[in-house]
Design an enzyme around this catalytic site. Structure first.
Site, mmCIF file in Angstrom:
data_model
loop_
_atom_site.group_PDB
_atom_site.id
_atom_site.type_symbol
_atom_site.label_atom_id
_atom_site.label_comp_id
_atom_site.label_asym_id
_atom_site.label_seq_id
_atom_site.Cartn_x
_atom_site.Cartn_y
_atom_site.Cartn_z
ATOM 1 N N SER A 74 2.420 -14.980 -5.287
ATOM 2 C CA SER A 74 2.082 -14.497 -4.088
ATOM 3 C C SER A 74 2.218 -15.391 -3.114
ATOM 4 O O SER A 74 3.270 -15.638 -2.661
ATOM 5 C CB SER A 74 0.579 -13.875 -4.298
ATOM 6 O OG SER A 74 -0.014 -13.048 -3.297
ATOM 7 N N HIS A 183 -1.440 -6.693 -2.654
ATOM 8 C CA HIS A 183 -0.214 -6.198 -3.449
ATOM 9 C C HIS A 183 -0.439 -4.786 -4.070
ATOM 10 O O HIS A 183 -0.015 -4.429 -5.104
ATOM 11 C CB HIS A 183 0.053 -7.193 -4.698
ATOM 12 C CG HIS A 183 0.152 -8.499 -4.143
ATOM 13 N ND1 HIS A 183 1.338 -8.681 -3.428
ATOM 14 C CD2 HIS A 183 -0.378 -9.692 -4.235
ATOM 15 C CE1 HIS A 183 1.619 -10.233 -3.130
ATOM 16 N NE2 HIS A 183 0.625 -10.689 -3.545
#
Length: 297
Positions: A74, A183
């Site tokens: 991430s 996400h």
């Protein structure tokens, strides 16, 4: 966070100083002293974690340890891009601060949620999310290791998915203390705003191979960087596939840089016999350097 390493490594200290120049505020004081609630704001957390990670990588480089491959989970993908020479650190730290703001502002506080599902495979987790949606958003956000999947979306839909996972035999499900549902499709407004921000940022071709989150592909040219960073915001982090790709590309040992030891643990659960070390303070730095002496880096 990061203080002990900055006290013993001139290279790490220089990274913290560069972050403060780039952001024009005392990031190191916030990270070293708190308060924790201010550090927990994602617009502060993202540049803080990036800086701590790049500082740890700089401390390793100071000791002669540099990577042949890189990947980041991430936000960590930005650290990998800095270490790989794709983004300047000053550009990256400003960029992730804006990224944090965009992600926080994309969904009103309390509207979204995330949860970790333990003991389900990906196909079952995806089916559980599809059944729980009922017109709302819920989907797979992180594929962290075999049997550990994080989901994200509207709070009620995530809660329904947690219940559905239990009914499908999940070993455990935990709601996560996060400030936004990262996400997932709810992050699309943040992705659009990040695209505009990235237009103003210079990128270079990677000096090393960098495995990206969106598809576990290898970024080898500058043209690939921005589209995948935009896509990453609202797409699942395919970390299990990233780890497997790193191994296929020839990685023999893995160094996790920055706060925490979560990724080293995930790697060991994903790859049989993986040698993984975390570097976040002087003791772990010395341990990693000693472990790598005479072995592949």
């Amino acid at each position: 966070m990061g203080r002990a390493l900055a006290e013993v490594s001139p290279a790490a200290a220089a990274v913290w100083a560069e972050a403060e120049d780039a952001l024009a505020f005392p990031l190191s004081r916030l990270c070293f002293e708190g308060p924790a609630e201010e550090l927990a704001l994602t617009a502060n957390t993202q540049p803080a974690v990036l800086t701590a990670s790049v500082a740890a990588a700089a401390a390793l480089a100071e000791r002669g340890v540099t990577p042949e491959l890189a990947a980041g989970h991430s936000l960590g993908e930005y650290s990998a891009l800095v270490v790989g020479g794709v983004l300047s650190f000053a550009e990256a730290v400003r960029l992730v601060r804006r990224r944090g703001e965009f992600m926080q502002e994309a969904v009103p506080v309390g509207t979204g949620a995330m949860a970790a599902l333990m003991g389900l495979d990906l196909a079952v987790a995806e089916q559980v999310c599809a059944e729980a949606a009922r017109g709302e958003v819920v989907g797979v956000a992180n594929i962290n290791s075999p049997g550990q999947i994080v989901i994200a979306g509207h709070r009620a839909a995530v809660e329904r998915a947690v219940a559905g996972a239990a009914a499908r035999g999940a070993r455990k499900s935990v709601m996560l203390p996060v400030s936004a549902p990262f996400h997932c499709a709810l992050m699309k407004p943040a992705a659009d705003r990040l695209a505009a921000e990235l237009d103003r940022v210079a990128v270079s071709a990677p000096r090393i191979r960098i495995v990206r989150n969106v598809d576990a592909g290898v970024t080898t040219s500058a043209d690939e960087v921005k589209p995948f960073l935009v896509q990453q915001v609202a797409s699942p982090v395919r970390w299990t596939e990233c780890a497997e790709r790193l191994q296929r590309e020839g990685a023999g040992a893995f160094l996790e840089v920055g706060p925490g030891r979560v990724l080293a643990g995930l790697l060991k659960r994903t790859l049989d016999g993986a040698r993984a070390h975390s570097v976040e303070d002087p003791a772990s730095l010395e341990k990693a350097v000693a472990a790598l002496a005479g072995g592949p880096a």
